[in-house]
Design a protein around this motif. Structure first.
Motif, PDB file in Angstrom:
ATOM      1  N   THR A   1       0.836  -1.200   0.000  1.00 15.48           N
ATOM      2  CA  THR A   1       0.000   0.000   0.000  1.00 15.48           C
ATOM      3  C   THR A   1       0.872   1.251   0.000  1.00 15.48           C
ATOM      4  O   THR A   1       1.985   1.247   0.519  1.00 15.48           O
ATOM      5  N   SER A  48      -4.830   4.566   8.870  1.00 19.50           N
ATOM      6  CA  SER A  48      -3.497   5.133   9.092  1.00 19.50           C
ATOM      7  C   SER A  48      -3.153   6.191   8.053  1.00 19.50           C
ATOM      8  O   SER A  48      -2.553   7.225   8.376  1.00 19.50           O
ATOM      9  N   CYS A  49      -3.545   5.962   6.795  1.00 18.79           N
ATOM     10  CA  CYS A  49      -3.209   6.927   5.747  1.00 18.79           C
ATOM     11  C   CYS A  49      -4.081   8.177   5.814  1.00 18.79           C
ATOM     12  O   CYS A  49      -3.677   9.244   5.351  1.00 18.79           O
ATOM     13  N   LEU A  50      -5.264   8.069   6.417  1.00 15.36           N
ATOM     14  CA  LEU A  50      -6.078   9.261   6.654  1.00 15.36           C
ATOM     15  C   LEU A  50      -5.548  10.011   7.868  1.00 15.36           C
ATOM     16  O   LEU A  50      -5.482  11.251   7.870  1.00 15.36           O
ATOM     17  N   ASN A  62      -2.625  10.384   8.862  1.00  9.73           N
ATOM     18  CA  ASN A  62      -1.414  11.132   8.536  1.00  9.73           C
ATOM     19  C   ASN A  62      -1.690  12.504   7.935  1.00  9.73           C
ATOM     20  O   ASN A  62      -0.795  13.345   7.880  1.00  9.73           O
ATOM     21  N   GLN A  63      -2.930  12.727   7.467  1.00 14.66           N
ATOM     22  CA  GLN A  63      -3.184  13.964   6.729  1.00 14.66           C
ATOM     23  C   GLN A  63      -4.534  14.602   7.046  1.00 14.66           C
ATOM     24  O   GLN A  63      -5.020  15.437   6.292  1.00 14.66           O
ATOM     25  N   SER A 118      -7.690   7.182   0.678  1.00 12.47           N
ATOM     26  CA  SER A 118      -6.532   7.618   1.457  1.00 12.47           C
ATOM     27  C   SER A 118      -5.260   6.834   1.103  1.00 12.47           C
ATOM     28  O   SER A 118      -4.167   7.227   1.504  1.00 12.47           O
ATOM     29  N   TYR A 119      -5.418   5.743   0.368  1.00 12.42           N
ATOM     30  CA  TYR A 119      -4.247   4.953  -0.022  1.00 12.42           C
ATOM     31  C   TYR A 119      -4.554   4.217  -1.320  1.00 12.42           C
ATOM     32  O   TYR A 119      -5.701   4.185  -1.783  1.00 12.42           O
ATOM     33  N   GLN A 126       0.348   5.641   0.513  1.00 12.18           N
ATOM     34  CA  GLN A 126      -0.571   6.720   0.883  1.00 12.18           C
ATOM     35  C   GLN A 126      -0.890   7.581  -0.325  1.00 12.18           C
ATOM     36  O   GLN A 126      -0.029   7.870  -1.152  1.00 12.18           O
ATOM     37  N   SER A 163      -5.159   0.309   6.745  1.00 10.79           N
ATOM     38  CA  SER A 163      -4.479   1.263   5.856  1.00 10.79           C
ATOM     39  C   SER A 163      -5.342   2.494   5.611  1.00 10.79           C
ATOM     40  O   SER A 163      -4.826   3.624   5.543  1.00 10.79           O
TER      41      SER A 163
END
Length: 255
Positions: free
Chosen positions: A43, A71-73, A75-76, A158-159, A45, A68
């Protein structure tokens, strides 16, 4: 290299993505189950689009499909923007949400799209704005089911999932020499990727393997790829305990 004897064979191939297989592999190690581990996708981001933050902020419900996605959301995105009730397809995803947002997360007992759609909270959703946080594809069944009930459903990506650069011919030879009898696949994308990475000349070998899959939709895809129904074991869902139970059942049959 000579062919392995039945006693030396490694019967199970685990294909769960890197970072999502640790608990399952630890349980297999603990139970003395021989396996090979080969992820097929990873994966990466994805930057949110400008309107994604608006969708998230104004949603009536937020659905997360994987760790995922969380976590990828995270981060931002400012956690303060996410005020809507939270839903997760599985318990691991729910735990990641709870660690981040420190709020209650509703998760179905049947940790699949079908189970999510059976939740009482998602029955009367006409007029609701629902956001599904996911990767670059998948979980269309969730959107279809909610739209049919009158909801407006938007995706926030988000990823993305990225196929790993693999040598299919070398892998197939390795798996055959190891004595692989069963392939464990936890998504349609992984199933399709296996038949893409391995050349058509070796699809017959894939079709002769046993398979542990996690949903009736995956079974339909497997049947379309030429895998016989009697070769397929459906785990109760995609969580580690359900996969381990299905693997343990086949292990007993192989002994």
């Amino acid at each position: 290299m000579t062919e392995r004897t039945a006693a030396e064979a490694i019967p199970f191939l685990i294909t769960r993505p890197a970072g999502k297989a640790d608990n399952l592999l630890a349980s297999l190690d603990e139970s003395g189950t021989a396996y090979l581990y080969q992820p097929l996708i990873t994966t990466a981001q994805m930057a949110l689009k400008p309107q994604d933050q608006q969708f998230l902020q104004h949603a009536d419900m937020l659905i997360f499909v994987s760790v995922s996605a969380v976590s990828c959301l995270q981060n931002q995105t400012d956690a303060a923007l996410l005020k809507a009730p939270l839903f997760a397809v599985g318990h691991t995803t729910a735990s990641a949400l709870q660690r981040w947002l420190a709020r209650e997360v509703t998760v179905p007992e049947d940790q699949r799209s079908e189970g999510l759609l059976q939740l009482p909270q998602l029955q009367q959703v006409a007029g609701k704005q629902i956001v599904v946080v996911r990767g670059n594809a998948g979980r269309e069944l969730i959107k279809q089911g909610l739209v049919a009930r009158g909801a407006t459903v938007r995706y926030v990506q988000s990823y993305k999932r990225v196929p790993l650069p693999l040598d299919g011919a070398s892998l197939c030879q390795q798996w055959q020499l190891a004595g692989i009898r069963c392939i464990v696949a936890t998504s349609n994308e992984i199933l399709q990727q296996l038949f893409s990475v391995i050349s058509a000349g070796h699809h017959h070998w894939l079709q002769q393997c046993d398979w542990v899959l996690v949903s009736p939709r995956m079974q339909d895809s497997a049947l379309a790829l030429g895998i016989a129904a009697e070769r397929i074991t459906l785990a109760d869902n995609a969580n580690d305990s359900a996969l381990l139970a299905a693997i343990s059942q086949l292990k007993r049959e192989y002994q």
